[in-house]
Design a protein around this motif. Sequence first.
Motif, mmCIF file in Angstrom:
data_model
loop_
_atom_site.group_PDB
_atom_site.id
_atom_site.type_symbol
_atom_site.label_atom_id
_atom_site.label_comp_id
_atom_site.label_asym_id
_atom_site.label_seq_id
_atom_site.Cartn_x
_atom_site.Cartn_y
_atom_site.Cartn_z
ATOM 1 N N VAL A 74 28.272 31.105 44.527
ATOM 2 C CA VAL A 74 29.873 30.577 44.600
ATOM 3 C C VAL A 74 30.237 30.763 42.953
ATOM 4 O O VAL A 74 28.664 30.535 42.238
ATOM 5 C CB VAL A 74 29.971 29.461 44.399
ATOM 6 N N ALA A 75 30.923 31.728 42.178
ATOM 7 C CA ALA A 75 31.473 32.760 41.353
ATOM 8 C C ALA A 75 31.684 31.210 40.433
ATOM 9 O O ALA A 75 33.015 30.591 40.562
ATOM 10 C CB ALA A 75 32.618 33.537 40.976
ATOM 11 N N THR A 76 31.250 30.468 39.091
ATOM 12 C CA THR A 76 31.781 30.009 38.592
ATOM 13 C C THR A 76 32.299 29.830 37.065
ATOM 14 O O THR A 76 32.847 28.817 36.223
ATOM 15 C CB THR A 76 30.442 28.538 38.177
ATOM 16 N N VAL A 77 31.619 31.252 36.920
ATOM 17 C CA VAL A 77 32.299 31.343 35.284
ATOM 18 C C VAL A 77 33.076 33.093 35.862
ATOM 19 O O VAL A 77 33.025 33.971 35.868
ATOM 20 C CB VAL A 77 31.210 31.442 34.210
ATOM 21 N N GLN A 78 34.569 33.515 34.510
ATOM 22 C CA GLN A 78 35.168 34.550 34.347
ATOM 23 C C GLN A 78 35.488 34.343 33.533
ATOM 24 O O GLN A 78 35.871 33.799 32.425
ATOM 25 C CB GLN A 78 36.134 34.513 35.861
ATOM 26 N N SER A 79 35.502 36.133 32.220
ATOM 27 C CA SER A 79 35.844 36.288 31.497
ATOM 28 C C SER A 79 36.565 37.218 31.992
ATOM 29 O O SER A 79 36.130 38.390 32.368
ATOM 30 C CB SER A 79 35.016 36.670 30.134
ATOM 31 N N PRO A 80 37.696 37.445 30.757
ATOM 32 C CA PRO A 80 38.219 36.943 30.175
ATOM 33 C C PRO A 80 39.798 35.897 31.416
ATOM 34 O O PRO A 80 39.156 36.087 32.706
ATOM 35 C CB PRO A 80 39.740 37.987 29.782
ATOM 36 N N ALA A 81 39.707 35.048 30.696
ATOM 37 C CA ALA A 81 39.530 33.336 31.144
ATOM 38 C C ALA A 81 41.232 33.902 32.113
ATOM 39 O O ALA A 81 42.194 34.956 31.965
ATOM 40 C CB ALA A 81 40.008 32.356 31.011
ATOM 41 N N ALA A 82 41.342 33.106 33.466
ATOM 42 C CA ALA A 82 42.491 33.485 34.282
ATOM 43 C C ALA A 82 44.019 32.527 33.360
ATOM 44 O O ALA A 82 43.849 31.837 32.283
ATOM 45 C CB ALA A 82 42.581 32.026 35.466
ATOM 46 N N GLY A 83 44.646 33.760 33.837
ATOM 47 C CA GLY A 83 45.762 33.574 32.885
ATOM 48 C C GLY A 83 46.604 34.444 32.093
ATOM 49 O O GLY A 83 47.207 35.033 31.328
ATOM 50 N N GLU A 84 45.120 35.293 31.116
ATOM 51 C CA GLU A 84 45.318 36.000 29.908
ATOM 52 C C GLU A 84 46.200 37.549 30.798
ATOM 53 O O GLU A 84 45.560 37.772 32.091
ATOM 54 C CB GLU A 84 43.813 35.964 29.768
ATOM 55 N N ARG A 85 46.722 38.369 29.767
ATOM 56 C CA ARG A 85 47.194 39.613 30.322
ATOM 57 C C ARG A 85 45.974 40.466 29.095
ATOM 58 O O ARG A 85 45.995 40.367 28.032
ATOM 59 C CB ARG A 85 48.926 39.972 30.001
ATOM 60 N N VAL A 86 45.691 41.063 30.321
ATOM 61 C CA VAL A 86 45.186 42.637 29.746
ATOM 62 C C VAL A 86 45.501 44.000 30.252
ATOM 63 O O VAL A 86 45.834 44.267 31.419
ATOM 64 C CB VAL A 86 42.996 42.377 30.021
ATOM 65 N N LYS A 87 44.457 45.097 29.853
ATOM 66 C CA LYS A 87 45.189 46.508 30.513
ATOM 67 C C LYS A 87 44.690 46.500 31.990
ATOM 68 O O LYS A 87 43.576 46.144 32.212
ATOM 69 C CB LYS A 87 44.853 47.245 29.439
ATOM 70 N N ARG A 88 45.444 47.005 32.353
ATOM 71 C CA ARG A 88 45.298 47.056 34.277
ATOM 72 C C ARG A 88 43.850 47.966 33.964
ATOM 73 O O ARG A 88 43.294 49.264 32.915
ATOM 74 C CB ARG A 88 46.082 48.141 34.871
ATOM 75 N N GLY A 89 42.515 47.896 34.570
ATOM 76 C CA GLY A 89 41.388 48.945 34.309
ATOM 77 C C GLY A 89 40.294 47.786 33.715
ATOM 78 O O GLY A 89 38.988 49.199 34.080
ATOM 79 N N SER A 90 40.709 47.211 32.877
ATOM 80 C CA SER A 90 39.555 46.729 31.443
ATOM 81 C C SER A 90 38.562 46.243 32.382
ATOM 82 O O SER A 90 38.616 45.158 33.820
ATOM 83 C CB SER A 90 40.476 45.450 31.046
ATOM 84 N N GLU A 91 37.657 45.378 32.317
ATOM 85 C CA GLU A 91 35.971 44.997 32.227
ATOM 86 C C GLU A 91 36.852 43.586 33.035
ATOM 87 O O GLU A 91 36.852 42.904 31.531
ATOM 88 C CB GLU A 91 35.265 45.181 32.055
ATOM 89 N N ILE A 92 36.225 42.737 34.300
ATOM 90 C CA ILE A 92 36.000 40.854 34.235
ATOM 91 C C ILE A 92 34.716 41.146 34.435
ATOM 92 O O ILE A 92 34.141 41.274 35.218
ATOM 93 C CB ILE A 92 37.434 40.615 35.229
ATOM 94 N N GLN A 93 34.933 39.732 33.791
ATOM 95 C CA GLN A 93 33.007 39.713 34.362
ATOM 96 C C GLN A 93 33.693 38.280 35.255
ATOM 97 O O GLN A 93 34.095 37.749 34.490
ATOM 98 C CB GLN A 93 32.242 38.836 33.537
ATOM 99 N N VAL A 94 32.663 38.146 36.800
ATOM 100 C CA VAL A 94 31.899 36.874 37.245
ATOM 101 C C VAL A 94 30.280 36.475 37.578
ATOM 102 O O VAL A 94 30.072 37.638 38.083
ATOM 103 C CB VAL A 94 32.926 37.764 38.394
ATOM 104 N N ASN A 95 30.423 36.059 36.697
ATOM 105 C CA ASN A 95 29.247 34.519 37.122
ATOM 106 C C ASN A 95 29.053 34.182 37.254
ATOM 107 O O ASN A 95 29.850 33.354 37.778
ATOM 108 C CB ASN A 95 28.927 34.912 35.394
ATOM 109 N N PHE A 96 27.563 33.376 37.754
ATOM 110 C CA PHE A 96 27.237 32.107 38.236
ATOM 111 C C PHE A 96 26.157 31.631 37.447
ATOM 112 O O PHE A 96 25.569 31.536 36.071
ATOM 113 C CB PHE A 96 26.101 32.237 39.088
ATOM 114 N N GLY A 97 26.879 29.535 36.797
ATOM 115 C CA GLY A 97 26.122 29.252 35.847
ATOM 116 C C GLY A 97 26.819 29.746 34.846
ATOM 117 O O GLY A 97 26.009 29.145 33.591
#
Length: 635
Positions: free
Chosen positions: A612-635
Amino acid sequence: MTTSPPDPMIGRLIDGRYQVRSRIARGGMATVYLATDLRLERRVAIKIMHGHLADDNTFKTRFVQEARSAARLAHPNVVNVFDQGQDADMAYLVMEYLPGITLRDLLKDYKRLTPEQTVDIMDAVVAGLAAAHQAGIVHRDLKPENVLLADDGRIKLGDFGLARAVSANTATGQALLGTIAYLSPELVTRGVADARSDIYALGIMMYEMLTGEQPYVGEAPMQIAYQHANDSVPVPSSKNPAVPHELDELVRWATARDPHDRPADARELLLRLREIEPVVRGTAAAPFASIPLSSAMTETAPLAATRVLDPAVADAPLVDEVGETGETDASKLTALTQRRRRRGYWIFAFVLVLTGLAAGTGWYFGAGPGAFETVPETASLSPDEATALLQQSGFSVVPDERNDPVIAAGLVSGTDPEAGASAQRGSQVHLFVSLGPRILDVPQVVGMSQADARAHLVEFAVADDIVQQYSGDAPVDTVIALLDGDGAPLPATYPERGAITLVVSAGAIPAVTGMPAADAEAALVDAGLTVDYGDDVFSDDVEAGIVVSQTPNADPMRPGDTVTLVVSKGPDLVEVPNVITGQTVAQARAQLEALEFAVSSNVPEFLEGAVVATVQSPAAGERVKRGSEIQVNFG
């Protein structure tokens, strides 16, 4: 054999009163017909405006103006106007009919006139013009074609189609109204006319009558106009030494370049003309002041043919009639009576001879070979038809050819003498068959101003309306192309009087890239263009609402064409969703990649479906350029 359709006006009843009989002449604005006034049972000339001008208010106004101007004049040397009106769609003008010729016809026949003939004609013309000037009318189109010489000896001034009411400076509205050969310098340079402009035209006419040629010639009208504006008219005696000094001075006065140096009006010129007429005719009174009266009587007394005898000396010998002295009174009277009787016989015989000559001359010129006939109208007929018509009128036909810009090749374009002119029965009439228009080289006018181009294209029919076209390389009002009558590019050679349309630069299309959309649209509309919008686009470099690009939708671009604008939406930003709400890393990756994000994770790929994913960056609700990289990590 092709024949032209008959003139539909022949035989027509106009306004229930005027029965059209035949065509007399055709001009640029109207055609003149011979008609019968059924109400008053008299022949009249009726001038009918061309049908294609009926919807042109300018021409209709000028046509009515001619009627009003001429109707204000009641003078024996001005053509009378009887009526004016409109029948259906045509405006007409009714004038007195004057069978005869024009001064132009006379000059064609005789080349130049004697000083005596010139003052005869000018006296009548100037008298008629003086009446016009006194009525407050400037003629503005004086030329030999408008001076009518009737068969009965009357001389009249006609064609007030360009006449205007006099003011201090009467603006023409067009710089070159009238005929170029007779235009005054002020008409050429400033486009204004007053009574003194008519005087200048009279001076040019006098020069032409005395010399047989116009003072200025050139290959193009603009060359002639330039000479009028910058040169002084030479005196007629420089071409014809027989011209007296008095007429030289009259021409010099009438053609002064500065209007203030000319006669103020025709009345002033007429007074001077009549002062010098006796000198020109050689009838000026001899200066007797220096001769003693008694001496003059003594010298002329012996020349008297009759004496008055004093009764106191009635018995004195008769010397004058008998010739010898010493005879009785009875023998003297008998001899005198016989001599007078013989003289009476001779006079009677002389009168009989004169009567016979007069009768013979009347027959010769009235019904015999010397009679004059009116040359019929033959334009647009076939050569065979025209020949037959001329021969029926008693003329000998001489076939000839000439180019004509209007009459189709193979049809008759006219005659010499012209239709409507009077010519002696049995004389030769040259019948001209049209060769069609001349094919001329088209002058190179691209890059010239519109006015200069028109001056170089005077032998063609250049349309008043122009086509405007945008060009970044040519200044505004510069000619950038020529079109033929079908709207196609003009070839290097073209028929005389062929239709030409000028393509003129409207300047460059406004560059609106980088401007706010509203400002860009306003600039293009002001330049005469229509605006359309393409799909807005995202741009990292151009903020939202700014024009990214403009695209012409036609080539070449002309006023009214459409320009398409593309407006920026700014950078393409997407809101990051919340993917750590109990989803596995695999589920979070799928959700983010569906929004075109790049996804990275610290969870090995083979465990993403179980962790189960527990951390994302950038955080939910932020506006970023389409195609940007989002990190989804555990712990």
